[in-house]
Design a protein around this motif. Structure first.
Motif, PDB file in Angstrom:
ATOM      1  N   PHE B 176      -3.036  11.513  -2.227  1.00 42.34           N
ATOM      2  CA  PHE B 176      -3.040  10.712  -0.999  1.00 42.34           C
ATOM      3  C   PHE B 176      -1.875  11.072  -0.075  1.00 42.34           C
ATOM      4  N   THR B 177      -0.703  11.326  -0.660  1.00 38.41           N
ATOM      5  CA  THR B 177       0.479  11.628   0.152  1.00 38.41           C
ATOM      6  C   THR B 177       0.264  12.910   0.965  1.00 38.41           C
ATOM      7  N   THR B 178      -0.270  13.920   0.309  1.00 39.27           N
ATOM      8  CA  THR B 178      -0.554  15.182   1.002  1.00 39.27           C
ATOM      9  C   THR B 178      -1.568  14.957   2.116  1.00 39.27           C
ATOM     10  N   PHE B 179      -2.616  14.200   1.760  1.00 41.80           N
ATOM     11  CA  PHE B 179      -3.663  13.892   2.734  1.00 41.80           C
ATOM     12  C   PHE B 179      -3.085  13.124   3.923  1.00 41.80           C
ATOM     13  N   ALA B 180      -2.238  12.144   3.638  1.00 41.46           N
ATOM     14  CA  ALA B 180      -1.666  11.298   4.694  1.00 41.46           C
ATOM     15  C   ALA B 180      -0.792  12.109   5.637  1.00 41.46           C
ATOM     16  N   GLU B 181      -0.142  13.135   5.114  1.00 37.05           N
ATOM     17  CA  GLU B 181       0.728  13.952   5.969  1.00 37.05           C
ATOM     18  C   GLU B 181      -0.090  14.788   6.946  1.00 37.05           C
ATOM     19  N   GLY B 182      -1.261  15.248   6.481  1.00 41.65           N
ATOM     20  CA  GLY B 182      -2.020  16.199   7.292  1.00 41.65           C
ATOM     21  C   GLY B 182      -3.097  15.584   8.181  1.00 41.65           C
ATOM     22  N   ALA B 183      -3.554  14.364   7.836  1.00 40.38           N
ATOM     23  CA  ALA B 183      -4.741  13.822   8.516  1.00 40.38           C
ATOM     24  C   ALA B 183      -4.372  13.080   9.806  1.00 40.38           C
ATOM     25  N   ASP B 184      -5.339  12.982  10.718  1.00 41.90           N
ATOM     26  CA  ASP B 184      -5.170  12.128  11.903  1.00 41.90           C
ATOM     27  C   ASP B 184      -5.046  10.676  11.433  1.00 41.90           C
ATOM     28  N   THR B 209      -7.627 -11.026  -9.421  1.00 42.19           N
ATOM     29  CA  THR B 209      -6.777 -11.567  -8.370  1.00 42.19           C
ATOM     30  C   THR B 209      -6.018 -10.394  -7.750  1.00 42.19           C
ATOM     31  N   LEU B 210      -6.283 -10.164  -6.482  1.00 45.75           N
ATOM     32  CA  LEU B 210      -5.625  -9.044  -5.804  1.00 45.75           C
ATOM     33  C   LEU B 210      -4.209  -9.463  -5.462  1.00 45.75           C
ATOM     34  N   GLU B 211      -3.223  -8.758  -6.009  1.00 44.74           N
ATOM     35  CA  GLU B 211      -1.855  -9.132  -5.665  1.00 44.74           C
ATOM     36  C   GLU B 211      -1.439  -8.475  -4.363  1.00 44.74           C
ATOM     37  N   HIS B 212      -1.622  -7.187  -4.257  1.00 46.27           N
ATOM     38  CA  HIS B 212      -1.328  -6.555  -2.967  1.00 46.27           C
ATOM     39  C   HIS B 212      -1.995  -5.200  -2.802  1.00 46.27           C
ATOM     40  N   PHE B 213      -2.111  -4.825  -1.549  1.00 42.65           N
ATOM     41  CA  PHE B 213      -2.477  -3.472  -1.132  1.00 42.65           C
ATOM     42  C   PHE B 213      -1.191  -2.821  -0.639  1.00 42.65           C
ATOM     43  N   ALA B 214      -0.933  -1.608  -1.007  1.00 43.08           N
ATOM     44  CA  ALA B 214       0.170  -0.872  -0.377  1.00 43.08           C
ATOM     45  C   ALA B 214      -0.349   0.532  -0.140  1.00 43.08           C
ATOM     46  N   GLY B 215      -0.886   0.767   1.034  1.00 43.76           N
ATOM     47  CA  GLY B 215      -1.510   2.064   1.315  1.00 43.76           C
ATOM     48  C   GLY B 215      -2.655   2.284   0.349  1.00 43.76           C
ATOM     49  N   ASP B 216      -2.551   3.323  -0.476  1.00 40.56           N
ATOM     50  CA  ASP B 216      -3.620   3.607  -1.425  1.00 40.56           C
ATOM     51  C   ASP B 216      -3.441   2.832  -2.729  1.00 40.56           C
ATOM     52  N   GLY B 217      -2.267   2.228  -2.916  1.00 40.85           N
ATOM     53  CA  GLY B 217      -1.998   1.536  -4.175  1.00 40.85           C
ATOM     54  C   GLY B 217      -2.503   0.104  -4.127  1.00 40.85           C
ATOM     55  N   VAL B 218      -3.168  -0.307  -5.222  1.00 34.04           N
ATOM     56  CA  VAL B 218      -3.716  -1.665  -5.274  1.00 34.04           C
ATOM     57  C   VAL B 218      -3.344  -2.261  -6.624  1.00 34.04           C
ATOM     58  N   MET B 219      -2.803  -3.465  -6.606  1.00 36.92           N
ATOM     59  CA  MET B 219      -2.493  -4.135  -7.867  1.00 36.92           C
ATOM     60  C   MET B 219      -3.372  -5.367  -8.025  1.00 36.92           C
ATOM     61  N   VAL B 220      -4.049  -5.428  -9.167  1.00 38.06           N
ATOM     62  CA  VAL B 220      -4.957  -6.546  -9.449  1.00 38.06           C
ATOM     63  C   VAL B 220      -4.564  -7.127 -10.800  1.00 38.06           C
ATOM     64  N   PHE B 221      -4.555  -8.455 -10.908  1.00 37.75           N
ATOM     65  CA  PHE B 221      -4.360  -9.002 -12.246  1.00 37.75           C
ATOM     66  C   PHE B 221      -5.461  -9.994 -12.611  1.00 37.75           C
ATOM     67  N   PHE B 222      -5.549 -10.257 -13.910  1.00 43.66           N
ATOM     68  CA  PHE B 222      -6.601 -11.106 -14.451  1.00 43.66           C
ATOM     69  C   PHE B 222      -5.981 -12.189 -15.328  1.00 43.66           C
ATOM     70  N   ASN B 223      -6.711 -13.289 -15.492  1.00 40.77           N
ATOM     71  CA  ASN B 223      -6.307 -14.462 -16.295  1.00 40.77           C
ATOM     72  C   ASN B 223      -5.349 -15.376 -15.527  1.00 40.77           C
ATOM     73  N   ASP B 224      -5.275 -15.212 -14.226  1.00 39.15           N
ATOM     74  CA  ASP B 224      -4.429 -16.094 -13.421  1.00 39.15           C
ATOM     75  C   ASP B 224      -4.791 -15.930 -11.950  1.00 39.15           C
TER      76      ASP B 224
END
Lengths: 125, 353
Positions: B176-184, B209-224
């Motif tokens: 993703f980092t390489t792509f982000a540098e080169g893409a419009d 439960t979606l905790e956050h989006f950070a660009g391409d990174g996504v953190m999800v947790f379960f049981n809460d």
């Protein structure tokens, strides 16, 4: 025996006028609605009496009771209540000779005359 | 006052009188002559009716049965109902109140009582509508579980902080980092949009439960905040579903010249969950070793890998086919961490075929 109730309790109409901010024209209109609509319930009740159909008498008697009480036709309301109650019991026999199609029609005519009289005299305006 | 009321009474005289009182308060009105007609109207126009005035005794369908039908239907149960009755019907009125009628009025109508009860009922309805609308709006920005938590009774207690075992899944894109540098920028947002839509659907389907989006990174947790006995299984099934759905997306991107891969790290453990941040900008978050672990494992996942910590694997080993991977050396962890790569979900032994 129930104590006889007033053919027309004009205080009910006076209360009604006050409740709508003294708009007598509205109350006159409401009374005219009652006169036009009540006659259809009376006819349905007479039909049910003629057929001896207790079940069919309940709905029109209930509506007539409720509408006539709203405009102060207390005697008619009381008779319609008795008819409704008898209808719900499943038999019209318990009504006795005082209430039948004829006496109900008489009560209707008396109430209607009194209501028209109230409209014409302009009482409560 | 504004709003729309349905007047239900078998007597046209009584309907006209009630309509007059309602119009006097600035409300618009609809009429029905019995319960059956009333149900037809509320089912057709449930969203536009703010109040029902319901007579108790009526032919066809009486007030009690009409009320029962309204309260038994999700589309109409939130519409407040005021019973209108004669004094001799007070027993029926009590039954109606027990069934969920908001209040009652006795005939003949006393204008000031009428106004007070109608006003109170409409105010309660409007407050409720506002809360529902806020909840809906909020859920566009927050995970639905968190949105409902914020507006629930025991929400404050959970938000204040609590400790619980959770499963955390971290997902991100290889390359993703390489792509982000080169893409419009437009291209970048387009690709992220497609990716997030796919990810978002899978999270909701699996109850994460979606905790956050950070660009391409996504953190999800379960049981809460909603407890889930099968939290590890849910997390892994979600990751497998995402990987399957990622394939057609990445094929499309490859044709446009972008090489992107999808990797996931999953770990299970205790975390402290609750409100994190400061007045004016709070998030609902998880803090604990399990979060760091899942993030670091995800960092080691290659394209198409779903790496599971040993402990997470132990909890679902009958459910998924896995392959061993070399122990992971993770930043900040003194010892190498054992992990496996999930190949596929095993067919359910109970399902035929």
């Amino acid at each position: 025996m129930l104590e006889p109730e007033a053919i027309l309790d004009t205080s009910v109409l006076g209360e009604l006028s006050r409740a709508v901010g003294g708009d007598r024209a509205f109350v006159v209109d409401l009374v005219e609605t009652f006169l036009a609509d009540g006659i259809t319930q009376l006819a349905a009740i007479e039909g049910a009496f003629a057929a001896g159909d207790a079940a069919a008498i309940v709905a029109p008697a209930h509506t007539l009771k409720s509408s006539s009480a709203t405009v102060g036709a207390m005697q008619l309301a009381g008779m319609a209540r008795a008819v409704e109650t008898a209808g719900r019991s499943g038999s019209l026999d318990g009504l006795g000779p005082a209430i039948d199609a004829t006496s109900l029609r008489t009560a209707w005519i008396q109430a209607a005359d009194a209501l028209r009289g109230w409209i014409e005299t302009g009482e409560g305006s | 006052m504004s709003g729309r009321a349905l007047v239900v009474d078998d007597s046209v005289v009584n309907r006209r009188l009630l309509v007059r009182h309602l119009e006097g308060l600035g409300l618009s009105t609809l009429e029905a002559g019995n319960g059956r007609e009333a149900l037809d109207v509320v089912r057709e126009q449930s969203g536009t009716i703010d109040l029902v005035l319901l007579d108790v005794e009526m032919p066809e369908l009486d007030g009690y049965d009409t009320l029962a039908a309204m309260k038994g239907d999700d589309a109409t149960k939130a519409i407040p109902v005021l019973m209108v009755s004669g004094v001799e019907e007070i027993d029926s009125v009590v039954r109606c109140l027990e069934l969920g009628a908001r209040d009652y009025l006795t005939k003949p109508i006393q204008p000031r009582i009428f106004e007070a009860r109608v006003t109170a009922t409409l105010a309660a309805k409007q407050l409720r509508d506002t809360i529902e609308r806020q909840k809906r709006e909020l859920s566009r920005f927050l995970s639905p579980q968190i949105a409902s938590l914020v507006s629930s009774d025991d929400g404050e207690q959970l938000l204040a902080g609590h400790r619980r075992q959770i499963t955390v899944a971290f997902c991100d894109l290889r390359g993703f980092t390489t792509f982000a540098e080169g893409a419009d920028p437009e291209e970048l947002l387009g690709v992220l949009g497609e990716y997030h839509r796919m990810i978002g659907e899978a999270i909701i389907e699996h109850g994460g439960t979606l905790e956050h989006f950070a660009g391409d990174g996504v953190m999800v947790f379960f049981n809460d905040p909603v407890p889930q006995d099968d939290h590890v299984e849910r997390a892994v099934r979600m990751a497998v579903a995402m990987r399957e759905r990622f394939a057609p997306l990445s094929d499309g991107w490859r044709k446009r010249g972008y090489e992107l891969g999808f990797g996931v790290g999953v770990a299970v453990g205790y975390a402290t969950l609750g409100r994190i941040g400061f007045e004016g900008r709070y998030d609902y978050g998880a803090i604990g070793n399990v979060v760091i672990m899942a993030s670091r494992i995800s960092g080691k996942a290659e394209a198409d890998q779903i790496l599971l910590s040993q402990r997470a694997h132990a909890m679902v080993e009958d459910l998924f086919d896995v392959e061993p991977v070399p122990e992971l050396t993770l930043k900040g962890m003194s010892r190498p961490v054992p992990a496996v790569n999930v190949l596929a979900a095993r067919p359910d032994p109970l399902s035929p075929g």
